[in-house]
Design an enzyme around this catalytic site. Structure first.
Site, mmCIF file in Angstrom:
data_model
loop_
_atom_site.group_PDB
_atom_site.id
_atom_site.type_symbol
_atom_site.label_atom_id
_atom_site.label_comp_id
_atom_site.label_asym_id
_atom_site.label_seq_id
_atom_site.Cartn_x
_atom_site.Cartn_y
_atom_site.Cartn_z
ATOM 1 N N TYR A 149 13.656 -9.692 -2.311
ATOM 2 C CA TYR A 149 12.833 -10.868 -2.741
ATOM 3 C C TYR A 149 13.954 -11.811 -3.456
ATOM 4 O O TYR A 149 13.761 -12.845 -3.248
ATOM 5 C CB TYR A 149 11.551 -10.559 -3.444
ATOM 6 N N LYS A 168 12.696 4.280 1.981
ATOM 7 C CA LYS A 168 13.312 4.638 3.184
ATOM 8 C C LYS A 168 14.519 5.133 3.105
ATOM 9 O O LYS A 168 15.552 4.676 3.470
ATOM 10 C CB LYS A 168 13.215 3.231 3.815
ATOM 11 N N ASP A 186 7.284 4.399 6.608
ATOM 12 C CA ASP A 186 6.724 4.407 8.092
ATOM 13 C C ASP A 186 5.683 5.372 7.892
ATOM 14 O O ASP A 186 4.430 5.291 8.333
ATOM 15 C CB ASP A 186 7.592 4.667 9.137
ATOM 16 N N ASP A 232 4.523 -5.101 -0.996
ATOM 17 C CA ASP A 232 3.781 -6.411 -0.384
ATOM 18 C C ASP A 232 2.995 -5.717 1.042
ATOM 19 O O ASP A 232 1.841 -6.071 1.164
ATOM 20 C CB ASP A 232 4.753 -7.062 -0.150
ATOM 21 N N ASP A 287 -1.240 -4.826 1.255
ATOM 22 C CA ASP A 287 -2.095 -5.553 2.481
ATOM 23 C C ASP A 287 -3.031 -4.431 3.091
ATOM 24 O O ASP A 287 -4.140 -4.488 3.409
ATOM 25 C CB ASP A 287 -1.468 -6.433 3.343
HETATM 26 C C1 IPM Z 1 1.641 -11.223 -2.426
HETATM 27 C C2 IPM Z 1 2.067 -12.310 -1.776
HETATM 28 C C3 IPM Z 1 3.516 -12.882 -2.028
HETATM 29 C C4 IPM Z 1 4.573 -11.664 -2.029
HETATM 30 C C5 IPM Z 1 3.901 -14.016 -1.316
HETATM 31 C C6 IPM Z 1 2.980 -15.235 -0.982
HETATM 32 C C7 IPM Z 1 5.086 -14.595 -1.742
HETATM 33 O O1 IPM Z 1 2.245 -11.947 -0.343
HETATM 34 O O2 IPM Z 1 1.525 -11.585 -3.688
HETATM 35 O O3 IPM Z 1 1.593 -10.036 -2.191
HETATM 36 O O4 IPM Z 1 5.147 -11.582 -1.054
HETATM 37 O O5 IPM Z 1 4.865 -11.333 -3.112
HETATM 38 MG MG MG Z 2 1.594 -9.914 0.009
#
Ligand code: IPM
Ligand code: MG
Length: 359
Positions: free
Chosen positions: A143, A192, A225, A249, A253
């Protein structure tokens, strides 16, 4: 009886609605426990681009750094999606994390018994529920590495780089082991290492910290993975997940969705001081913005994390979490968590009122 100054970054889309809800809850907590919460709003993301041309005005950075903690809604939306990379709303989030030195991102995910039916996993896989905490490194890795465009072997190309220092890995590892000590004392570090040099260093450092400083905490590794697969196969095996910025990240999710709704997941971003930034794990949901449809629970739970981690107000945080449990157990649902329950969905303001009744 404390006084706490909170910077509010409402942001875009549903951001303002859900932050307003959390403010109401915090005010009720203040009243009940005798604290004063002062709120100062700051612009970031699309709202800041519209007002000032920049996603993260200096005034916002200064205000957040001067606050005791930051509560953030969400940033971004289709209106700003075509802007050049350096003035996109996401820059605000990344810029605030970096400027405030928030290298630890805590993202809890668990199965609420009341929401079992909303979990997309087969019932036998989550029979005993699950309760995990992702500890994601937040200010390093790909990042924040060098990137650019150049002429390559096959013509124009783009490149990004992942770099991690020993120091960055040590401090995030300690954050994960400290968190594990307050939970079930198990850390699975995800990398990884079969391909990436940064992952090999990551593994080395994590194991050294584990052996030297946290002999009481169990520590093992998993390739990313495989981890993505294990999360949907047997989420109950995870207590604390320790991982890098990008893997965290992606996996967070995934972990959010197996809880039934991303509308329930809170997060905390912490550094070396008590000051943190707290935000729901979900985005700005522009499609439902301004319609009183958003679920405020993730933001309300993020405010609870602020009480616990930044202000050391554990009883107050428990009170908010108990109110959320109670609302869910009572079958009260916003649209995102109605699922097959047959409940009539209520809006953001009604959900806030239900929570307030229970504070
Ligand atoms: C998160 C989001 C952010 C990230 C984006 C919006 C930059 O996806 O907080 O997970 O990737 O960190
Ligand atoms: Mg995110």
């Amino acid at each position: 009886m404390g006084t706490y100054n909170i910077a509010l970054v409402k942001g875009d889309g549903i951001g303002p609605e859900i932050v307003d809800s959390a403010v109401e809850i915090l005010n009720a907590i203040g009243k009940k426990f005798g604290h004063t919460f002062n709120f100062t709003p700051y612009l970031a993301g699309g709202a800041a681009i519209d007002a000032t041309g920049k996603p993260l005005p200096q005034e916002t950075v200064d205000g957040c750094l001067a606050s005791d903690s930051v509560l953030l809604g969400a940033v971004g939306g289709p209106k700003w999606d075509t802007l050049p990379a350096d003035i996109r709303p996401e820059k605000a989030l990344l810029g605030l994390r970096k400027a405030m030195g928030l290298y630890t991102n805590l993202r809890p995910s668990r199965l609420y018994p009341a929401l079992k039916a909303e979990c997309p996993l087969r019932p036998d896989l989550v029979e005993n529920g699950y309760d995990l905490l992702i500890v994601r490194e937040l200010t390093g890795g790909i990042y924040f590495g060098d990137r650019g465009r150049r002429e390559g072997q096959y013509g124009p190309e783009a490149w990004d780089t992942e770099a991690y220092s020993v120091m960055e890995i040590e401090r995030i590892a300690r954050a994960a082991f400290d968190a594990a000590r307050k939970r079930r004392k198990s850390v699975i570090s995800i990398d990884k290492a079969n391909v990436l040099e940064t992952s090999r260093l990551w593994r080395e450092v994590v194991h050294r910290i584990a052996e030297e400083e946290y002999p009481d905490v169990e520590c093992s590794d998993m390739l990313v993975d495989n981890a993505a697969m294990q999360l949907v196969k047997n989420p109950g095996q995870f207590d604390v997940i320790l991982t890098s910025n990008m893997f965290g990240d992606i996996l967070s999710d995934e972990a959010s969705q197996i809880s039934g709704s991303i509308g329930l997941l809170s997060s905390a971003s912490l550094g070396a001081t008590p000051r943190g930034m707290y935000e729901p794990a979900h985005g700005s949901a522009p499609d439902i913005a301004g319609q009183n449809l958003a679920n405020p629970i993730a933001t309300v739970l993020s405010a609870a994390m602020m009480l616990r981690y930044s202000f050391d107000l554990g009883a107050e945080a428990n009170c908010i979490e108990a109110a959320v449990d109670d609302v869910l157990n009572a079958g009260i649902r916003t649209a995102d968590i109605v699922g097959a329950s047959g409940a009539t969905p209520i809006g953001c303001t009604e959900m806030t009122a239900e929570l307030l009744k229970r504070i």
